[in-house]
Write a protein that holds these residues in place. Structure first.
Motif, PDB file in Angstrom:
ATOM      1  N   UNK A  73       0.863  -1.183   0.000  1.00 33.57           N
ATOM      2  CA  UNK A  73       0.000   0.000   0.000  1.00 33.57           C
ATOM      3  C   UNK A  73       0.898   1.230   0.000  1.00 33.57           C
ATOM      4  N   UNK A  74       0.801   2.032  -1.047  1.00 38.49           N
ATOM      5  CA  UNK A  74       1.630   3.231  -1.164  1.00 38.49           C
ATOM      6  C   UNK A  74       1.288   4.207  -0.044  1.00 38.49           C
ATOM      7  N   UNK A  75       2.298   4.689   0.644  1.00 38.51           N
ATOM      8  CA  UNK A  75       2.064   5.629   1.742  1.00 38.51           C
ATOM      9  C   UNK A  75       3.371   6.314   2.112  1.00 38.51           C
ATOM     10  N   UNK A  76       3.254   7.368   2.886  1.00 35.56           N
ATOM     11  CA  UNK A  76       4.409   8.045   3.464  1.00 35.56           C
ATOM     12  C   UNK A  76       4.441   7.737   4.954  1.00 35.56           C
ATOM     13  N   UNK A  77       5.598   7.345   5.454  1.00 34.56           N
ATOM     14  CA  UNK A  77       5.752   7.116   6.898  1.00 34.56           C
ATOM     15  C   UNK A  77       6.989   7.875   7.367  1.00 34.56           C
ATOM     16  N   UNK A  78       6.801   8.722   8.388  1.00 32.63           N
ATOM     17  CA  UNK A  78       7.913   9.512   8.911  1.00 32.63           C
ATOM     18  C   UNK A  78       8.082   9.239  10.401  1.00 32.63           C
ATOM     19  N   UNK A  79       9.315   8.960  10.792  1.00 37.22           N
ATOM     20  CA  UNK A  79       9.710   8.853  12.189  1.00 37.22           C
ATOM     21  C   UNK A  79      10.797   9.873  12.432  1.00 37.22           C
ATOM     22  N   UNK A  80      10.704  10.583  13.544  1.00 33.41           N
ATOM     23  CA  UNK A  80      11.729  11.555  13.863  1.00 33.41           C
ATOM     24  C   UNK A  80      11.737  11.854  15.342  1.00 33.41           C
ATOM     25  N   UNK A  81      12.727  12.612  15.793  1.00 34.94           N
ATOM     26  CA  UNK A  81      12.815  12.940  17.222  1.00 34.94           C
ATOM     27  C   UNK A  81      11.553  13.628  17.704  1.00 34.94           C
ATOM     28  N   UNK A  82      11.062  13.213  18.853  1.00 36.24           N
ATOM     29  CA  UNK A  82       9.885  13.856  19.417  1.00 36.24           C
ATOM     30  C   UNK A  82       9.016  12.879  20.171  1.00 36.24           C
ATOM     31  N   UNK A  83       8.161  13.433  21.014  1.00 33.15           N
ATOM     32  CA  UNK A  83       7.240  12.614  21.784  1.00 33.15           C
ATOM     33  C   UNK A  83       5.810  12.856  21.358  1.00 33.15           C
ATOM     34  N   UNK A  84       4.902  12.596  22.290  1.00 29.47           N
ATOM     35  CA  UNK A  84       3.470  12.782  22.045  1.00 29.47           C
ATOM     36  C   UNK A  84       3.142  14.234  22.376  1.00 29.47           C
ATOM     37  N   UNK A  85       3.612  15.137  21.496  1.00 23.88           N
ATOM     38  CA  UNK A  85       3.589  16.560  21.829  1.00 23.88           C
ATOM     39  C   UNK A  85       3.129  17.405  20.648  1.00 23.88           C
ATOM     40  N   UNK A  86       2.655  18.604  20.965  1.00 27.38           N
ATOM     41  CA  UNK A  86       2.242  19.536  19.924  1.00 27.38           C
ATOM     42  C   UNK A  86       3.414  19.964  19.061  1.00 27.38           C
ATOM     43  N   UNK A  87       4.608  20.026  19.617  1.00 28.07           N
ATOM     44  CA  UNK A  87       5.763  20.401  18.809  1.00 28.07           C
ATOM     45  C   UNK A  87       5.929  19.434  17.636  1.00 28.07           C
ATOM     46  N   UNK A  88       5.791  18.150  17.909  1.00 27.05           N
ATOM     47  CA  UNK A  88       5.935  17.148  16.843  1.00 27.05           C
ATOM     48  C   UNK A  88       4.762  17.224  15.875  1.00 27.05           C
ATOM     49  N   UNK A  89       3.550  17.392  16.383  1.00 29.08           N
ATOM     50  CA  UNK A  89       2.371  17.414  15.502  1.00 29.08           C
ATOM     51  C   UNK A  89       2.365  18.654  14.610  1.00 29.08           C
ATOM     52  N   UNK A  90       2.841  19.772  15.131  1.00 29.41           N
ATOM     53  CA  UNK A  90       2.909  20.986  14.301  1.00 29.41           C
ATOM     54  C   UNK A  90       3.896  20.779  13.157  1.00 29.41           C
ATOM     55  N   UNK A  91       5.047  20.207  13.474  1.00 26.38           N
ATOM     56  CA  UNK A  91       6.061  19.957  12.441  1.00 26.38           C
ATOM     57  C   UNK A  91       5.524  19.018  11.363  1.00 26.38           C
ATOM     58  N   UNK A  92       4.846  17.952  11.770  1.00 26.81           N
ATOM     59  CA  UNK A  92       4.454  16.948  10.798  1.00 26.81           C
ATOM     60  C   UNK A  92       3.163  17.294  10.069  1.00 26.81           C
ATOM     61  N   UNK A  93       2.243  18.016  10.693  1.00 30.11           N
ATOM     62  CA  UNK A  93       1.064  18.428   9.930  1.00 30.11           C
ATOM     63  C   UNK A  93       1.471  19.420   8.846  1.00 30.11           C
ATOM     64  N   UNK A  94       2.465  20.232   9.137  1.00 26.29           N
ATOM     65  CA  UNK A  94       2.977  21.155   8.117  1.00 26.29           C
ATOM     66  C   UNK A  94       3.586  20.366   6.952  1.00 26.29           C
ATOM     67  N   UNK A  95       4.368  19.344   7.270  1.00 26.28           N
ATOM     68  CA  UNK A  95       4.971  18.510   6.232  1.00 26.28           C
ATOM     69  C   UNK A  95       3.890  17.793   5.422  1.00 26.28           C
ATOM     70  N   UNK A  96       2.878  17.272   6.097  1.00 25.15           N
ATOM     71  CA  UNK A  96       1.804  16.559   5.406  1.00 25.15           C
ATOM     72  C   UNK A  96       1.039  17.476   4.461  1.00 25.15           C
ATOM     73  N   UNK A  97       0.759  18.695   4.891  1.00 23.61           N
ATOM     74  CA  UNK A  97       0.027  19.638   4.039  1.00 23.61           C
ATOM     75  C   UNK A  97       0.884  20.101   2.866  1.00 23.61           C
ATOM     76  N   UNK A  98       2.184  20.244   3.095  1.00 17.23           N
ATOM     77  CA  UNK A  98       3.073  20.618   1.992  1.00 17.23           C
ATOM     78  C   UNK A  98       3.080  19.526   0.929  1.00 17.23           C
TER      79      UNK A  98
END
Length: 266
Positions: free
Chosen positions: A231-256
């Motif tokens: 199944x074609x998909x994007x999966x990203x793992x990076x430094x961070x926890x269950x935090x808004x800092x990580x979600x802000x970074x990755x929602x921006x990447x997803x929208x881009x």
């Protein structure tokens, strides 16, 4: 940019519901004398959250404007965006169907599947995956951040179980018969298989999870399952926890990626 709080009587919920909406309408494009319909993202909050979380804790207002996408943020209580027929609260049907149709009637939104996205974080990440796959004919893209893919961990649990967040009674009330959870329409792996068996289009999926997140193992598991099933998909793992800092970074990447139609990676 318009920021609205909308309340209406939901047939699925059998009561009044409220959602927050962002409409980047300052510079609506016109084509042949008509307004060009907007892309739409239905963005779900996490456990113990509300429809105001994304507005209060992230720059989603700026991202909505930057990527020219309308964003609709409903409440999901703590029901994992799943239907509860016993209570007459059809959270899945509301999130995956009714809300989409209601907002399309109310706002200048595209009706194209490719322009209709669902996303969320934690509990909302699970809700986005489950309802995005369950209603795959409606959603062209899923954005799932630190998803609480807990069917992996709560299937077949017994009375007395507690994981430090909730216990058996809660999970039984939300997910139903836990001995039959895997393979049901609450199991993302089963939903993937059903789409493949019927030769149906699978939404483009973006998943991310921090390497210090307590949900990392279940996100890796679903990622590996999708790789196994090709199944074609994007999966990203990076430094961070269950935090808004990580979600802000990755929602921006997803929208881009979504806005630029960048090639997905498996």
């Amino acid at each position: 940019m318009a920021l609205l709080q909308v309340s209406y009587f939901s047939k699925c919920m059998r009561r009044e519901v409220t959602f927050t909406a962002l409409l980047p309408i300052d510079d609506l494009e016109e084509s042949a004398g008509a307004i060009k319909p907007l892309k739409a993202l239905y963005l779900l909050h996490g456990y113990t959250g509300s429809h105001t979380d994304w507005i209060n804790s992230s720059p989603i207002r700026e991202l909505s404007d930057q990527y020219n996408v309308a964003v609709f943020m409903p409440s999901g209580a703590d029901r994992f965006y799943l239907d509860d027929e016993g209570k007459g609260e059809m959270w899945g049907e509301y999130t995956g169907n009714e809300l989409v149709e209601f907002t399309r009637r109310m706002f200048p939104l595209s009706r194209d599947r490719e322009d209709t996205w669902i996303g969320g974080l934690s509990m909302g990440g699970y809700g986005a995956i489950r309802n995005g796959l369950k209603c795959a004919e409606r959603f062209g893209r899923i954005i799932a951040l630190s998803s609480a893919l807990i069917p992996y961990t709560i299937a077949n649990i017994k009375p007395g179980y507690h994981n430090g967040i909730e216990g058996y009674d809660y999970y039984r009330s939300v997910f139903g018969d836990l001995d039959r959870l895997l393979g049901s329409d609450k199991d993302p792996e089963a939903l993937i298989l059903r789409l493949k068996e019927t030769n149906s289009a699978i939404p483009q999926i973006y998943m991310s999870c921090g390497t210090e997140d307590f949900l990392l193992d279940v996100n890796r598991r679903f990622h590996h399952y999708m790789k196994q099933e090709q199944v074609e998909h994007t999966y990203y793992e990076g430094p961070g926890g269950h935090t808004w800092e990580f979600w802000i970074e990755t929602v921006r990447d997803a929208l881009e990626r979504a806005s630029g139609d960048r090639v997905l990676e498996g």
